[in-house]
Design an enzyme around this catalytic site. Structure first.
Site, PDB file in Angstrom:
ATOM      1  N   ARG A 200      17.517  -9.110 -15.710  1.00  0.00           N
ATOM      2  CA  ARG A 200      18.927  -8.791 -15.938  1.00  0.00           C
ATOM      3  C   ARG A 200      19.539  -9.651 -17.032  1.00  0.00           C
ATOM      4  NH1 ARG A 200      20.780  -7.308  -9.802  1.00  0.00           N
ATOM      5  NH2 ARG A 200      20.317  -5.094 -10.038  1.00  0.00           N
TER       6      ARG A 200
ATOM      7  N   GLY B  10      17.515   1.878  -6.255  1.00  0.00           N
ATOM      8  CA  GLY B  10      16.818   0.591  -6.220  1.00  0.00           C
ATOM      9  C   GLY B  10      15.351   0.725  -5.874  1.00  0.00           C
TER      10      GLY B  10
ATOM     11  N   LYS C 140      17.529   8.850   3.719  1.00  0.00           N
ATOM     12  CA  LYS C 140      18.431   9.706   4.493  1.00  0.00           C
ATOM     13  C   LYS C 140      19.019  10.855   3.693  1.00  0.00           C
ATOM     14  CE  LYS C 140      20.234   6.019   7.410  1.00  0.00           C
ATOM     15  NZ  LYS C 140      21.439   5.201   7.563  1.00  0.00           N
TER      16      LYS C 140
ATOM     17  N   GLY D 151      23.526   1.962  -6.741  1.00  0.00           N
ATOM     18  CA  GLY D 151      24.748   2.579  -6.199  1.00  0.00           C
ATOM     19  C   GLY D 151      25.539   3.306  -7.271  1.00  0.00           C
TER      20      GLY D 151
HETATM   21  P1  ADP Z   1      16.532   4.537  -3.442  1.00  0.00           P
HETATM   22  O1  ADP Z   1      16.780   3.063  -3.233  1.00  0.00           O
HETATM   23  O2  ADP Z   1      15.548   4.803  -4.532  1.00  0.00           O
HETATM   24  O3  ADP Z   1      17.812   5.310  -3.581  1.00  0.00           O
HETATM   25  P2  ADP Z   1      16.402   5.035  -0.601  1.00  0.00           P
HETATM   26  O4  ADP Z   1      17.032   3.706  -0.369  1.00  0.00           O
HETATM   27  O5  ADP Z   1      17.186   6.247  -0.322  1.00  0.00           O
HETATM   28  O6  ADP Z   1      15.834   5.091  -2.114  1.00  0.00           O
HETATM   29  O7  ADP Z   1      15.082   5.164   0.272  1.00  0.00           O
HETATM   30  C1  ADP Z   1      14.024   4.259   0.218  1.00  0.00           C
HETATM   31  C2  ADP Z   1      13.410   4.031   1.562  1.00  0.00           C
HETATM   32  O8  ADP Z   1      13.042   5.257   2.175  1.00  0.00           O
HETATM   33  C3  ADP Z   1      12.172   3.192   1.465  1.00  0.00           C
HETATM   34  O9  ADP Z   1      12.370   1.989   2.155  1.00  0.00           O
HETATM   35  C4  ADP Z   1      11.097   4.048   2.121  1.00  0.00           C
HETATM   36  O10 ADP Z   1      10.205   3.302   2.935  1.00  0.00           O
HETATM   37  C5  ADP Z   1      11.919   5.003   2.965  1.00  0.00           C
HETATM   38  N1  ADP Z   1      11.147   6.219   3.279  1.00  0.00           N
HETATM   39  C6  ADP Z   1      10.640   7.101   2.396  1.00  0.00           C
HETATM   40  N2  ADP Z   1       9.937   8.060   3.042  1.00  0.00           N
HETATM   41  C7  ADP Z   1      10.000   7.776   4.354  1.00  0.00           C
HETATM   42  C8  ADP Z   1       9.477   8.403   5.535  1.00  0.00           C
HETATM   43  N3  ADP Z   1       8.740   9.506   5.464  1.00  0.00           N
HETATM   44  N4  ADP Z   1       9.763   7.816   6.728  1.00  0.00           N
HETATM   45  C9  ADP Z   1      10.514   6.698   6.807  1.00  0.00           C
HETATM   46  N5  ADP Z   1      11.038   6.065   5.722  1.00  0.00           N
HETATM   47  C10 ADP Z   1      10.783   6.596   4.517  1.00  0.00           C
HETATM   48 MG    MG Z   2      17.389   1.943  -1.485  1.00  0.00          MG
END
Ligand code: ADP
Ligand code: MG
Length: 394
Positions: free
Chosen positions: A36, A353, A200, A376
């Site tokens: 960063r 992230g 989610k 975010g």
């Molecule tokens: P980002 O940070 O890229 O926006 P998210 O925070 O929405 O992504 O999601 C990342 C998390 O989702 C990771 O910790 C990953 O382990 C979890 N994840 C992905 N697929 C599954 C799954 N099938 N079951 C449970 N957790 C999952």
């Molecule tokens: Mg995340």
């Protein structure tokens, strides 16, 4: 919105306030990753070479609105000095009588780093008095901190609006973020594929709604796939499901059908007894997950189909890993999509992230057109929201 670039405002002989994102990871007072700080260098070098004096501000960690030596910007100022080849001064406070003379006496080509802006309780409350005191330290304002632009804080939106339009601008890093998201939101080339995964559905509803009218296909993976599959009556075993979002998932699928868009769901899965590296695993034949098993990654057929879609696209937006990528045995789907994005001739944007971490881990970050520096903030842009820190620069 037309946002001015730092290159379009007068900086020579001026004191320019730069809000950067120097929120680096620390361990025992040492910086473990200076990415960063390096990312802030182009704007800082541009200003210093152009004859400006720089007052630099950032937050670091989550101090509770009061000074806390564990979150001092001292190591950041030191590292920045090494990278710039300059001696960089660290102010003893954020604003106030100890800071004002230091800012006033600053000469062109010099940098004063303010202490962690979150040492002041007014920062996250967007206190107008703090914004006024920060603004009084400089002649012009440059925001280069994309990762905090979705928050209306004193050092972002609050103080920006106190400068006249010709004395406030986006830094080079922020501008790159704005341009990349404008391109995928307003002027995408087709075919346009969005890959959405992660934890989610509820985190990504706004993104799905905003992207559906723009894209040709949305490829769904990660845990959120199981809420969509269950919503269609498909057996998902012990996979992670948001029971209160099943109706919403049906609505989103209906919206896609109405708009003639495809929301693609996994046709097979890697399944495990539980979310651990030692767990027994299998690959399913179809979209069902048997009782007693959890879906932890997209399966080989889905991997191949998603990679093919990404390879054939001209615009790709990706947010959210395809599986529990933190465990190597469950990372193949995520790596396959990362590889396809890296190899694709498309304009590729990765935000979030964990998605960015996965691409970086796979060593593919430099082959993605744009890796967003704000999880975010990038989500909110993809949801179609206006970010207060960016709006205040207009
Ligand atoms: P980002 O940070 O890229 O926006 P998210 O925070 O929405 O992504 O999601 C990342 C998390 O989702 C990771 O910790 C990953 O382990 C979890 N994840 C992905 N697929 C599954 C799954 N099938 N079951 C449970 N957790 C999952
Ligand atoms: Mg995340």
């Amino acid at each position: 919105m037309e946002i001015r670039s730092v290159e379009e405002i007068q900086v020579e002989g001026k004191r320019v306030f730069v809000r950067a994102d120097l929120n680096v990871p620390l361990k025992d007072g040492r910086i473990t990753d200076d990415t960063r700080i390096r990312a802030a260098l182009p704007t800082l070098r541009y200003l210093l070479d152009g004859g400006a004096a720089v007052v630099l501000a950032s937050h670091l960690g989550r101090p509770k609105g009061r000074p806390d030596p564990a979150f001092s910007l001292a190591p950041v100022a030191e590292r920045l000095g090494e990278l710039l080849g300059l001696s960089v001064f660290l102010a003893p406070d954020v604003v106030g009588p100890k800071v004002e003379p230091l800012a006033r006496d600053l000469e062109p080509g010099e940098v004063l780093v303010l202490e962690n802006v979150r040492f002041h309780p007014g920062e996250t409350k967007n206190d107008p008095e703090l914004a006024r005191q920060l603004a009084a330290l400089a002649d012009a304002y440059v925001n280069d901190a994309f990762g905090t632009c979705h928050r209306a804080h004193a050092s972002t939106a609050g103080m920006a609006s106190l400068f006249p339009p010709d004395r406030r601008a986006a830094g080079l890093l922020l501008l790159k973020e704005i341009r990349a998201f404008e391109r995928v939101l307003d002027r995408p080339d087709h075919p346009y594929v969005a890959v959405l995964g992660g934890a989610k559905v509820s985190d990504k509803i706004g993104v799905i709604r905003n992207l559906l009218p723009r894209v040709d296909r949305i490829l769904v993976g990660g845990a959120m796939a199981y809420t969509f599959l269950k919503a269609q009556g498909i057996e998902v075993g012990g996979s992670f499901v948001e029971e209160d979002k099943l109706e919403l998932a049906r609505e989103l699928l209906a919206q896609a059908r109405e708009e003639g868009k495809e929301i693609a769901l996994p046709a097979d899965h890697v399944i495990a007894r539980d979310l651990s590296a030692e767990a027994e695993t299998r690959v399913t034949d179809g979209a069902e997950v048997p009782a007693g098993w959890k879906g932890v990654d997209i399966g080989p057929r889905t991997r191949e189909a998603y990679a093919r879609a990404v390879a054939g696209a001209r615009t790709v937006v990706w947010n959210g890993p395809m599986g529990v990528f933190e465990i190597p045995a469950f990372a193949e789907g995520t790596v396959a999509v990362a590889r396809a994005a890296a190899d694709s001739p498309a304009f590729t944007v990765v935000g979030g992230g964990d998605s960015v971490a996965a691409v970086t881990q796979a060593g593919l970050a430099d082959r993605i057109s744009h890796i967003s520096t704000g999880g975010g903030a990038s989500l909110e842009l993809l949801e179609g929201k206006t970010l207060p820190g960016i709006a205040a620069l207009g």
